[in-house]
Design a protein around this motif. Sequence first.
Motif, short mmCIF file in Angstrom:
data_model
loop_
_atom_site.label_atom_id
_atom_site.label_comp_id
_atom_site.label_asym_id
_atom_site.label_seq_id
_atom_site.Cartn_x
_atom_site.Cartn_y
_atom_site.Cartn_z
N THR A 643 0.81 -1.19 0.09
CA THR A 643 0.05 0.10 0.00
C THR A 643 0.85 1.25 -0.10
OG1 THR A 643 0.10 0.08 2.37
CG2 THR A 643 -1.85 -1.20 1.32
N ILE A 644 0.32 2.44 -0.27
CA ILE A 644 1.17 3.52 -0.49
C ILE A 644 1.58 3.96 0.98
CG2 ILE A 644 1.14 6.05 -1.03
CD1 ILE A 644 -1.23 5.39 -3.00
N HIS A 645 0.78 3.86 2.01
CA HIS A 645 1.06 3.95 3.33
C HIS A 645 2.40 3.06 3.69
CE1 HIS A 645 -3.07 5.57 3.75
NE2 HIS A 645 -2.51 6.48 4.39
N SER A 646 2.44 1.76 3.58
CA SER A 646 3.20 1.19 3.77
C SER A 646 4.63 1.35 3.22
CB SER A 646 3.03 -0.33 3.96
OG SER A 646 2.77 -0.79 2.63
N ALA A 647 4.54 1.78 1.97
CA ALA A 647 5.92 2.27 1.16
C ALA A 647 6.43 3.49 1.45
CB ALA A 647 5.51 2.24 -0.39
N LYS A 648 5.70 4.54 2.47
CA LYS A 648 6.57 5.80 2.88
C LYS A 648 7.83 5.53 3.34
CE LYS A 648 5.38 9.92 5.30
NZ LYS A 648 6.45 9.76 6.28
N GLY A 649 8.78 6.43 2.92
CA GLY A 649 10.13 6.07 2.98
C GLY A 649 10.99 5.20 2.45
N LEU A 650 10.56 4.33 1.62
CA LEU A 650 11.04 3.56 0.60
C LEU A 650 11.32 4.18 -0.71
CD1 LEU A 650 9.16 0.32 1.72
CD2 LEU A 650 11.30 1.32 2.70
N GLU A 651 12.05 3.28 -1.49
CA GLU A 651 12.24 4.05 -3.00
C GLU A 651 12.37 2.63 -4.02
OE1 GLU A 651 16.91 4.93 -3.05
OE2 GLU A 651 15.82 6.03 -1.59
N TYR A 652 12.21 2.85 -5.00
CA TYR A 652 12.22 1.74 -6.09
C TYR A 652 12.50 2.55 -7.37
CZ TYR A 652 9.47 -0.75 -2.61
OH TYR A 652 9.17 -1.34 -1.53
N PRO A 653 13.25 1.83 -8.33
CA PRO A 653 13.31 2.36 -9.52
C PRO A 653 12.29 2.64 -10.71
CG PRO A 653 15.18 0.65 -9.28
CD PRO A 653 14.16 0.41 -7.90
N VAL A 655 7.70 2.58 -10.27
CA VAL A 655 6.57 2.43 -9.50
C VAL A 655 5.44 2.35 -10.18
CG1 VAL A 655 5.08 3.83 -7.93
CG2 VAL A 655 7.45 3.51 -7.06
N VAL A 656 4.45 1.45 -10.01
CA VAL A 656 3.39 1.10 -10.93
C VAL A 656 2.22 1.57 -9.80
CG1 VAL A 656 1.83 -0.33 -11.85
CG2 VAL A 656 4.21 -0.49 -12.32
N LEU A 657 1.57 2.52 -10.03
CA LEU A 657 0.39 2.91 -9.17
C LEU A 657 -0.88 2.15 -9.85
CD1 LEU A 657 -0.51 4.22 -6.57
CD2 LEU A 657 -0.39 6.42 -7.67
N ALA A 658 -1.11 1.26 -9.04
CA ALA A 658 -2.35 0.46 -9.76
C ALA A 658 -3.69 0.72 -8.88
CB ALA A 658 -2.18 -1.11 -9.42
N VAL A 724 3.13 11.03 -2.40
CA VAL A 724 3.81 10.11 -1.76
C VAL A 724 4.39 8.91 -2.74
CG1 VAL A 724 4.22 8.44 0.12
CG2 VAL A 724 3.54 10.72 0.56
N ALA A 725 3.43 8.50 -3.55
CA ALA A 725 3.40 7.30 -4.22
C ALA A 725 4.29 7.53 -5.58
CB ALA A 725 2.17 6.86 -4.75
N ILE A 726 4.23 8.80 -5.84
CA ILE A 726 5.10 9.10 -7.09
C ILE A 726 6.37 9.42 -6.79
CG2 ILE A 726 5.33 10.94 -8.89
CD1 ILE A 726 2.30 11.52 -8.80
#
Length: 962
Positions: A643-653, A655-658, A724-726
């Motif tokens: 979820t977006i909430h649990s991804a806060k603080g992380l990073e990925y090359p 991102v697919v926002l589904a 945050v997601a972007i």
Amino acid sequence: MTEPTPNPAQQQLIENTDGIYVVDAGAGTGKTFAITHRYAEIVDQPAVEPEDVLLVTFTRSAATEMKERIVDHSTYSLRELADGSIQTFHSHCFDILQEHGYRAPTHLGLDERITGSTRVVEDELVENELFREFIDQFRDTHPGYADVFRALSAPLELLDVVSELASKGVFPTTEGWYRDGETALDGDFDAFKSLFDDVNQPRNDGRKQSRLRSKLNRYGRNKTYLPEAPAKAELRGDGTKQVPARVTELVFDEDREGLKAFIHDVYIEYLDFALGRNYLTFGFLQLFAFVLLCEDDVLRERVAYDYVMVDEFQDTSEIQFKLALLLAGTDNICVVGDWKQSIYSFQYADVDNIREFEARLDRFTDDLDEERERIQFEVDEIERIELTENYRSTQTVLDFSEEALVVPATDRDDVDDSVLNDVVSLSSNATFDNTTIEGVHDPDEHEAVLSTIQDVVGNEEYAVEDEDGHQRTPTYGDIAILTRTRDFGRELLTVADEYDFPMAYDGGIELFRTDQAKLLLAWLRILEADADRGWAVVLEQAGYVLDEIDHILNTGDYPANIATFRDELDERAAVGAVARAVFDRYGFSGEYADVILHTIQSVHESSTLTRGDLIRFIERGIENGSTHDVFTSAGVDSVTVQTIHSAKGLEYPIVVLANMNSGKFPPNGGGSSVIQYSEPVGLRQRKQYATVAEHPHVYDNWRHDVVRHCLSRDNDEERRLLYVAITRAESHVLFTGGEDPNTFFEELPCPTREADPTVETVDRTATAQTQLPFSIVQPDGPTGHTPHTLMDSNVFANDGTETEAVEFRGRDFGSRIHDFAEAYALGEDVTPAIDDADDERHVKAFLDSLPGELHVEERAVLPLEVDDERVTISGIVDLVHETPTEIEIIDFKTDRTRRGQPEYRKQLSAYYHVLLECFPDKTVTTSLFYTAEGEREFIEPLSQDRLRDLVRSVSMREQERN
């Protein structure tokens, strides 16, 4: 590797340690790097020690990371930092109460005490069950509140009201309200009038009616008001573009004395209930710590810090802001955050803490100093520092992310573009900027997501940056799928399994909506009165078709093996034993089953849980979508779903926002609570029970229906979630939608295209499998075992004799010791509890004696081939001690007997073979540490062939049982 040099803004933060600082730390700007350097700069001063500095983090894991990073920057070791307060608000409040809080409840007029054995209830489900038990008792003992209860749709909503008030610093006493708490319940008319006037201004230079008058055109629609409610025409006014000014007072002024009395009694008696049951919630930890610091001037000065730093300040609540002030002995205060990433209002975070820091600092200081001086420093000089250099994303991603802050969330969304005036734009230091931002959509969105990912993997058009700064084609492991709600992620995992698609879920999941929980619920229903519903699920799972199921249910001619298992379950008294037997029968041994069993055990330890109670507990978990953290693994090269909430603080090359679909992001709103507290209108009731002309009915409150149109119901937090997601993406962002894409999808300035939902089955043998430090995971879903299924449980059976109770001391005691060992090994500032002092002192001394690196609670999964069948044995290793030449596996045991040692040997043997394969160049040993005596015993592990024999024995017993 040479440590990077701080940029000028970071250096400014690091070097300026005295005074009040507000740091705007945008996404990916290296705030943790700067904060830890600043902490090191402070504690390396000759006159400063770690115990003089408070560093508050949002999570425990963040605190651990901070400590490890500080060790790299300062002259202190991890052990020496144990004396420093680097922790969450909750854990710091717990420490204060453990040492000084025995009489804290007396400040509210309560007779109960906080003791060394008072536990903290962290699990939301457990707290809900305890509150339900309380509210049932409260209802029975307060018949005068029957009408209020008749209007409530769910009594559990009262817990939300209590928690909200606690986060605002509004507390009851046995005689009334603490300090000026009742003022907050009454609301602020002047502030409300300002909101009323703003929404009541005519539009288009006076040619168009106000938003409020327009909204009131729907007043009374599908509503039932009491007879004294005014007519719509009276409220909207006649021949005007505005609602009459007199309506402001008419709707704000309401007799709420009875409502306030009800909430007061629920609140104070729930506090008393919790203390009587010897537990505190997170909210109550802060409540009592706050009261104690307010009332005890000597203690406040004694526990105050010379330096206070608060990370993720945008996620703090009002009471946490005030706690930070009370804990500060000087004006050396530094708060760090980013208002654009404030996404936790459901946890009572208040974005205005950072957006309006100066105004709130003045207001809160005046509030705390109202009766006597508590804040003994000036707060009028505030410095701002802006971290603007982004080390994560391309400039294209950063520029696009700002669009998210002003994009409409719905067709009717009225977006205030002036919010961009508060945005501090970020500059990227990315080497490349070949960013692709696009949207794809198809009615079969699950398949479209998977096929899109397959298009991306290995595609040069979506190249990402490697560790050396060069471009390479992406892999599955470079991609994260983020969703607003959890259901889509769970469904996507199911579809991915059909194609053997490498995908893993990371974060909170609706645990009781899993197959494991639903099957357990079915068997519990079979054992209780609701047998038909349970049999239908069990028989369908066993492969029977609907006609066969109907025939079996009508005749009662149940299959012999299933009926036998039912009888065996019926003989088990403990609900935990029933759950374990069900999971063992179906081979449920993974993360879901483990967390379900742990949750059931937690509730059972806190209350008297019967089978019927457990059925209702699971049903409520399904209904409410209650979540628990569950981590699955699909290999190193696998897509992450969060979820977006649990991804806060992380990073990925990438991102697919589904699930960018209408009603999903933003999610459709559920029914609002009957009793609500909100600023500035105070405590309000949406519905009320009354009898009119001898006809009892639950009526809608007309005042509430007008007031709610004056309050902000914008989608700003949903836009911040989108932001945050972007900004999790380093290089590329893709949006996916289904049949009905949402407004975000349609309005964001990026190209969209139709997706091809054709998914190719993945050859998983060609992808690298998990190589976590202590896990070897078989990819194709083999039969699962845990070490406990291989052990003879009769050895540990307690026949109720005093001898056996003394020998094994119970699961609850063992859990406390294990929790202490884990916390101490991680460097947390914990001290032995009075009741468990000997065991915990032994653990502390033992851990202090280990010179190498400590790894705690590591998952170990051992694959085996047994008679051409692939099986796994999985479990959790208490402690792994790693040195340059040796790996030591250590399991903590609280037994006062060695009777269980042969069974523990089976457990350690499985772990041994996992670690041996992970570290072939090191010596691997296994041992038990008996905490009662502080003695360590080394154990010779069993061979893999012997483990295979144990698996065969378990299989034979299962076959005989069936």
